[in-house]
Write an enzyme that holds these catalytic residues in place. Structure first.
Site, PDB file in Angstrom:
ATOM      1  N   LYS A 115      -2.165  -8.861   2.956  1.00  0.00           N
ATOM      2  CA  LYS A 115      -2.837  -8.453   4.561  1.00  0.00           C
ATOM      3  C   LYS A 115      -3.651 -10.007   4.960  1.00  0.00           C
ATOM      4  CE  LYS A 115      -4.114  -3.803   3.694  1.00  0.00           C
ATOM      5  NZ  LYS A 115      -5.058  -2.741   3.711  1.00  0.00           N
ATOM      6  N   LYS A 197      12.419   1.286   0.124  1.00  0.00           N
ATOM      7  CA  LYS A 197      11.348   2.349   0.078  1.00  0.00           C
ATOM      8  C   LYS A 197      11.049   2.746   1.694  1.00  0.00           C
ATOM      9  CE  LYS A 197       6.715   2.906  -1.138  1.00  0.00           C
ATOM     10  NZ  LYS A 197       5.747   2.484  -1.871  1.00  0.00           N
ATOM     11  N   LYS A 200       5.361   3.906   5.655  1.00  0.00           N
ATOM     12  CA  LYS A 200       4.916   4.334   6.800  1.00  0.00           C
ATOM     13  C   LYS A 200       4.465   3.508   7.811  1.00  0.00           C
ATOM     14  CE  LYS A 200      -0.057   4.157   4.690  1.00  0.00           C
ATOM     15  NZ  LYS A 200      -1.144   4.929   4.293  1.00  0.00           N
TER      16      LYS A 200
END
Ligand code: TRP
Length: 334
Positions: A115, A197, A200
């Site tokens: 992040k 994968k 989102k």
């Protein structure tokens, strides 16, 4: 433990729209815990502000996340559903645990590293100490079991270390929680690149199917799903796209792989993709209808938030008082 039931705790950030991977591998299955456990599910709005948020969006997504929990089957009468910032004990214990979490430990968190690379202009202290707040969420309720995706495993291990450290210094205070690593997305792959994968936050909207996507969008995304040059609907290592679609199909229908392969034997890819899309859209349509109904009734959602916060606080404050006493904080009657 405050009553005879063991505790389950999990949280989700009010950011991004959850995918069918989150649904099939996690949320859909959470309701099964409520017979055996006292379950707390929190909308982690305090975690969300570690990255910059647009206030109106954060507020809206907080309602949406709560509504989605309920629409996916979490009955607010059987589970404690609440918003993190409504229970100030989280911030209080979060600060305390900051003082029992080491700089070196936090520096090793891979999510912090990721992040901070993505938000290079806003590497704030909250982003760094995020795992201590998450530990506070969990430890406040004397949680035994924490259903989380594999991306949160490292944070959970740190939570266990913090709890163990505190217990060692001050005597038995916290239950050491176990992780229950959900299969969230484990087998649900991107529709555009079935080797990775379904995420989102994928920038390609065609790669992800979201729980709240419209029927048309769902069908369109499945129709465009990447397959392979063959023409047989069977699973296999060299058939990642078809395998992924078969997995999605079987998880929505409860059929076995063999049954599904038999059903589509001799059919073409186009027909198969459409059938998977329709199955998925049909399965999600009651969820979406319930979500829309809930979102149209803010007063109801606010009542759930208020009840949840009251119930959560009632239990959280016992742990918090115990911690404060052990630390040597003074106590006054008001
Ligand atoms: N950090 C989690 C995430 O980003 C959300 C979360 C906050 C959480 N508090 C929690 C998960 C406590 C489990 C337990 O997905």
């Amino acid at each position: 433990m405050f009553n005879d039931k063991k505790v389950v705790f999990s949280g989700v950030q009010p950011s991004g729209n959850l995918t069918i991977g989150n649904y099939l591998g996690a949320i859909r299955n959470f309701s099964a815990f409520s017979d055996e456990y006292h379950c707390y599910y929190c909308v982690a709005d305090m975690h969300a502000i570690t990255v910059r948020q647009v206030p109106a969006d954060l507020r809206k997504r907080t309602y949406e996340t709560l509504a989605l929990y309920i629409a996916c089957g979490l009955d607010p009468q059987k589970n404690t559903l609440f918003v993190q910032s409504h229970v100030p004990a989280h911030a209080e214990l979060g600060w305390i645990l900051d003082c029992y979490t080491m700089f070196g430990e936090l520096s090793r968190m891979t999510q912090f590293k990721d992040k901070s690379a993505k938000n290079a202009d806003n590497i704030n202290a909250g982003l760094f100490t995020y795992p201590s707040l998450m530990a506070a969420d969990i430890l406040l309720y004397q949680t035994e079991l924490v259903p989380v995706g594999v991306d949160q495993k490292q944070h959970l291990e740190l939570c266990r270390d913090i709890a163990g450290r505190f217990n060692q210094i001050y005597g038995e205070t916290f239950v050491i929680p176990e992780g229950y690593i959900t299969k969230e997305g484990a087998k649900i792959m991107s529709l555009q690149d079935p080797t990775k994968k379904m995420s989102k936050s994928d920038s390609n909207e065609n790669a992800v199917v979201r729980i709240l996507d419209s029927k048309d969008d769902i069908i369109r995304k499945f129709k465009r799903a990447v397959t392979d040059s063959g023409n047989e609907i069977v699973h296999g290592e060299d058939k990642e796209g078809i395998t992924n679609l078969l997995n999605i199909y079987t998880r929505f229908t409860g059929k076995t792989l063999e049954e599904a392969e038999k059903e589509f034997d001799g059919k073409g890819y186009g027909e198969f993709k459409l059938a998977v899309g329709e199955t998925c859209a049909d399965a999600l349509s009651p969820v979406k209808a319930e979500f829309d109904k809930l979102m149209a009734d803010k007063a109801y959602l606010e009542a759930i938030m208020a009840d949840g916060a009251t119930e959560a606080y009632k239990n959280a404050r016992r742990t918090l008082s115990k911690v404060k006493r052990k630390l040597g904080f003074t106590d006054i009657k008001r």
